[in-house]
Design an enzyme around this catalytic site. Structure first.
Site, PDB file in Angstrom:
ATOM      1  N   ARG A  27      -4.145  -3.237  -3.388  1.00 26.29           N
ATOM      2  CA  ARG A  27      -2.578  -3.342  -3.792  1.00 26.29           C
ATOM      3  C   ARG A  27      -2.303  -3.149  -5.298  1.00 26.29           C
ATOM      4  O   ARG A  27      -1.380  -3.922  -5.587  1.00 26.29           O
ATOM      5  CB  ARG A  27      -2.053  -4.364  -3.203  1.00 26.29           C
ATOM      6  CG  ARG A  27      -1.681  -4.197  -1.595  1.00 26.29           C
ATOM      7  CD  ARG A  27      -0.357  -3.583  -1.194  1.00 26.29           C
ATOM      8  NE  ARG A  27      -0.318  -3.240   0.347  1.00 26.29           N
ATOM      9  CZ  ARG A  27       0.414  -3.848   1.095  1.00 26.29           C
ATOM     10  NH1 ARG A  27       1.025  -5.064   0.486  1.00 26.29           N
ATOM     11  NH2 ARG A  27       0.446  -3.794   2.473  1.00 26.29           N
ATOM     12  N   ASP A  77      -0.346   4.200   3.060  1.00 27.16           N
ATOM     13  CA  ASP A  77      -0.357   3.177   3.965  1.00 27.16           C
ATOM     14  C   ASP A  77      -1.255   3.191   4.928  1.00 27.16           C
ATOM     15  O   ASP A  77      -1.367   4.555   5.596  1.00 27.16           O
ATOM     16  CB  ASP A  77       1.045   2.577   4.307  1.00 27.16           C
ATOM     17  CG  ASP A  77       1.539   1.360   4.976  1.00 27.16           C
ATOM     18  OD1 ASP A  77       1.220   0.193   3.990  1.00 27.16           O
ATOM     19  OD2 ASP A  77       1.119   1.135   5.988  1.00 27.16           O
TER      20      ASP A  77
HETATM   21  O1  CP3 Z   1      -3.950  -0.799  -2.606  1.00 28.16           O
HETATM   22  C1  CP3 Z   1      -3.026   0.086  -3.023  1.00 28.16           C
HETATM   23  O2  CP3 Z   1      -2.532  -0.117  -4.074  1.00 28.16           O
HETATM   24  C2  CP3 Z   1      -2.898   1.181  -2.049  1.00 28.16           C
HETATM   25  C3  CP3 Z   1      -1.686   1.239  -1.234  1.00 28.16           C
HETATM   26  C4  CP3 Z   1      -1.811   0.552  -0.109  1.00 28.16           C
HETATM   27  C5  CP3 Z   1      -0.424   0.187   0.444  1.00 28.16           C
HETATM   28  N1  CP3 Z   1      -0.842  -0.417   1.920  1.00 28.16           N
HETATM   29  C6  CP3 Z   1       0.891   0.300   0.172  1.00 28.16           C
HETATM   30  C7  CP3 Z   1       2.021  -0.749   0.303  1.00 28.16           C
HETATM   31  C8  CP3 Z   1      -2.684   0.017   0.838  1.00 28.16           C
HETATM   32  C9  CP3 Z   1      -4.114   0.335   0.773  1.00 28.16           C
HETATM   33  C10 CP3 Z   1      -1.987  -0.524   1.916  1.00 28.16           C
HETATM   34  C11 CP3 Z   1      -2.764  -1.076   3.218  1.00 28.16           C
HETATM   35  C12 CP3 Z   1      -2.087  -1.614   4.227  1.00 28.16           C
HETATM   36  N2  CP3 Z   1      -0.778  -1.552   4.659  1.00 28.16           N
HETATM   37  C13 CP3 Z   1      -2.667  -2.644   4.932  1.00 28.16           C
HETATM   38  C14 CP3 Z   1      -4.323  -3.318   4.930  1.00 28.16           C
HETATM   39  C15 CP3 Z   1      -4.324  -4.274   3.780  1.00 28.16           C
HETATM   40  C16 CP3 Z   1      -3.638  -5.643   3.865  1.00 28.16           C
HETATM   41  O3  CP3 Z   1      -2.754  -5.960   3.174  1.00 28.16           O
HETATM   42  O4  CP3 Z   1      -4.190  -6.293   4.785  1.00 28.16           O
HETATM   43  C17 CP3 Z   1      -1.736  -3.132   5.894  1.00 28.16           C
HETATM   44  C18 CP3 Z   1      -1.838  -4.193   6.890  1.00 28.16           C
HETATM   45  C19 CP3 Z   1      -0.472  -2.407   5.822  1.00 28.16           C
HETATM   46  C20 CP3 Z   1       0.775  -2.525   6.512  1.00 28.16           C
HETATM   47  C21 CP3 Z   1       1.948  -2.671   5.612  1.00 28.16           C
HETATM   48  N3  CP3 Z   1       2.490  -1.970   4.736  1.00 28.16           N
HETATM   49  C22 CP3 Z   1       2.679  -3.879   5.543  1.00 28.16           C
HETATM   50  C23 CP3 Z   1       2.418  -5.190   6.636  1.00 28.16           C
HETATM   51  C24 CP3 Z   1       3.619  -3.942   4.669  1.00 28.16           C
HETATM   52  C25 CP3 Z   1       4.789  -4.526   4.313  1.00 28.16           C
HETATM   53  C26 CP3 Z   1       4.368  -5.544   3.554  1.00 28.16           C
HETATM   54  C27 CP3 Z   1       5.253  -5.944   2.406  1.00 28.16           C
HETATM   55  O5  CP3 Z   1       5.049  -6.378   1.356  1.00 28.16           O
HETATM   56  O6  CP3 Z   1       6.500  -5.550   2.569  1.00 28.16           O
HETATM   57  C28 CP3 Z   1       3.341  -2.695   4.330  1.00 28.16           C
HETATM   58  C29 CP3 Z   1       4.319  -1.984   3.061  1.00 28.16           C
HETATM   59  C30 CP3 Z   1       3.568  -1.683   1.862  1.00 28.16           C
HETATM   60  N4  CP3 Z   1       2.623  -0.756   1.724  1.00 28.16           N
HETATM   61  C31 CP3 Z   1       3.921  -1.978   0.521  1.00 28.16           C
HETATM   62  C32 CP3 Z   1       3.101  -1.288  -0.524  1.00 28.16           C
HETATM   63  C33 CP3 Z   1       2.891  -1.181  -1.829  1.00 28.16           C
HETATM   64  C34 CP3 Z   1       5.228  -2.457   0.220  1.00 28.16           C
HETATM   65  C35 CP3 Z   1       6.491  -1.664   0.385  1.00 28.16           C
HETATM   66  C36 CP3 Z   1       7.566  -1.529  -0.615  1.00 28.16           C
HETATM   67  O7  CP3 Z   1       7.101  -1.074  -1.734  1.00 28.16           O
HETATM   68  O8  CP3 Z   1       8.699  -1.829  -0.242  1.00 28.16           O
END
Ligand code: CP3
Length: 349
Positions: A27, A77
């Site tokens: 992230r 994602d």
């Molecule tokens: O690592 C990176 O920089 C690459 C991008 C990346 C994102 N999500 C961007 C994102 C990666 C590798 C992920 C993986 C991901 N997504 C996982 C596995 C890693 C972990 O955290 O265990 C999971 C479980 C998800 C599912 C997911 N996507 C959730 C639960 C959420 C909401 C959480 C939140 O903070 O709101 C997301 C959204 C998400 N994916 C964001 C980002 C930057 C935030 C959304 C936004 O910018 O509004």
């Protein structure tokens, strides 16, 4: 000028010990960065953002420009795979993902892994574009969610503390649940192979919810499908570098490392570095595992932990990372301090 330097992350994944170790952060592009928030504000919904190659490529490169990290991870994602097989996904601002839940084998009828590579074409375009502008000394990492974690979201319909719906289905109807796992595995294999073809140097399989499973379920829904995915990806891309991240696996990390065929394991925050360095088979590269909240704290709390981690993994091929993703509350200056410290300490280690 493009040169043929191999990136430090690729060297480490290929088994070379380096001091300082190369580093990237899960992230690393995200809401803690003002430049990310600015680009993010240009699209109303998060998936649309993930499917915009120009925007995805731009934010992928932001943390490299700011911190000179050793690898970029493509901005996307894990849930795009659910979306692409036919499970509607949307994000609720401030709450997280929502999916139209699949709770029985009947629900599988409308799903298909067939068209995934066409549907996820914007991701591959973003990868190709990042690879073009990224220096050859930097690795580009692709990724996918592992089948268990995707199935957990697909059955629950949202995030959960312990994914009771998925675990109950898996115990009561392993045959039917296995069909969901196989469909997701098929989609994941295609998605990973396409990312390699587009220019990814390595991929990470995020099994973020591996830690909620009992040992028998862990063997069946984490280890077996991961081994299957690794073998099938390597049938297409023989030298594929695959980092497995079974978050929360605890003592089961050892079996995971031995049995899945992954190149490297990503260790989570709870793993004791000295234990991992001692117990995980030497041919497996290690990655991890600083607590992301130690970066929020910064200062001595952070640097003392970094020193412990560097000391523990000194004798093995190692990629420095966090034990989970950077959290939105992280001060960007603390990340700069972290990068500086890893590079300075690593030199003297
Ligand atoms: O690592 C990176 O920089 C690459 C991008 C990346 C994102 N999500 C961007 C994102 C990666 C590798 C992920 C993986 C991901 N997504 C996982 C596995 C890693 C972990 O955290 O265990 C999971 C479980 C998800 C599912 C997911 N996507 C959730 C639960 C959420 C909401 C959480 C939140 O903070 O709101 C997301 C959204 C998400 N994916 C964001 C980002 C930057 C935030 C959304 C936004 O910018 O509004």
């Amino acid at each position: 000028m493009v040169c043929d330097r191999v990136s430090a992350v690729v060297e480490a994944l290929d088994g070379k010990r380096r001091s300082p170790p190369p580093l990237w952060l899960m992230r690393q592009a995200g809401r803690y960065l003002p430049e990310y928030r600015k680009v993010r504000a240009q699209t109303r919904n998060f998936l649309e953002f993930c499917y915009s190659p120009d925007l995805a490529a731009e934010v992928t490169l932001q943390p490299i420009a700011r911190y000179d990290l050793d690898a970029a991870i493509i901005f996307s994602d894990i849930l795009v795979v659910c979306d692409a097989v036919g499970i509607p996904v949307w994000f609720v601002e401030g709450e997280g993902p929502r999916l139209e839940p699949i709770r029985s084998v009947e629900g599988l009828r409308s799903l298909s892994a067939e068209g995934i590579v066409d549907r996820l074409e914007p991701v591959y375009r973003a990868i190709a574009s990042v690879r073009q502008s990224l220096d050859a000394s930097k690795a580009l990492i692709g990724f996918a969610g592992a089948p268990w974690t995707l199935a957990a979201y697909a059955t629950e319909g949202r995030t959960s503390r312990d994914f009771e719906v998925a675990r109950t289905w898996a115990w009561s109807d392993p045959h039917g649940f296995g069909r969901l796992i196989r469909l997701l595995s098929e989609a994941i294999v295609r998605h990973l192979v396409a990312q390699f073809h587009a220019g990814a140097d390595a991929v990470q399989l995020f099994d973020s919810w591996a830690g909620v499973l009992a040992p028998d379920q862990f063997a069946r829904w984490v280890v077996e499908p991961t081994r299957d995915i690794v073998a099938r990806v390597r049938a297409e891309v023989p030298d594929a570098r695959i980092i497995g991240f079974p978050r929360g696996a605890g003592g089961k990390y050892i079996g995971y490392a031995q049995e899945t065929g992954v190149t490297a394991v990503g260790l989570d925050t709870a793993v004791d570095p000295a234990w991992a360095a001692r117990e995980i088979p030497a041919e497996i590269v290690l990655q991890g595992n600083l607590d992301p909240l130690a970066v929020v704290a910064g200062g001595r709390a952070m640097t003392e932990q970094v020193s412990r981690i560097l000391a523990a993994y000194r004798s093995r091929p190692f990629v420095f990372n966090l034990g989970h993703g950077v959290v939105p509350a992280t001060p960007p200056d603390h990340v700069a301090e972290l990068v500086r410290f890893v590079r300075d300490q690593g030199k003297s280690a």
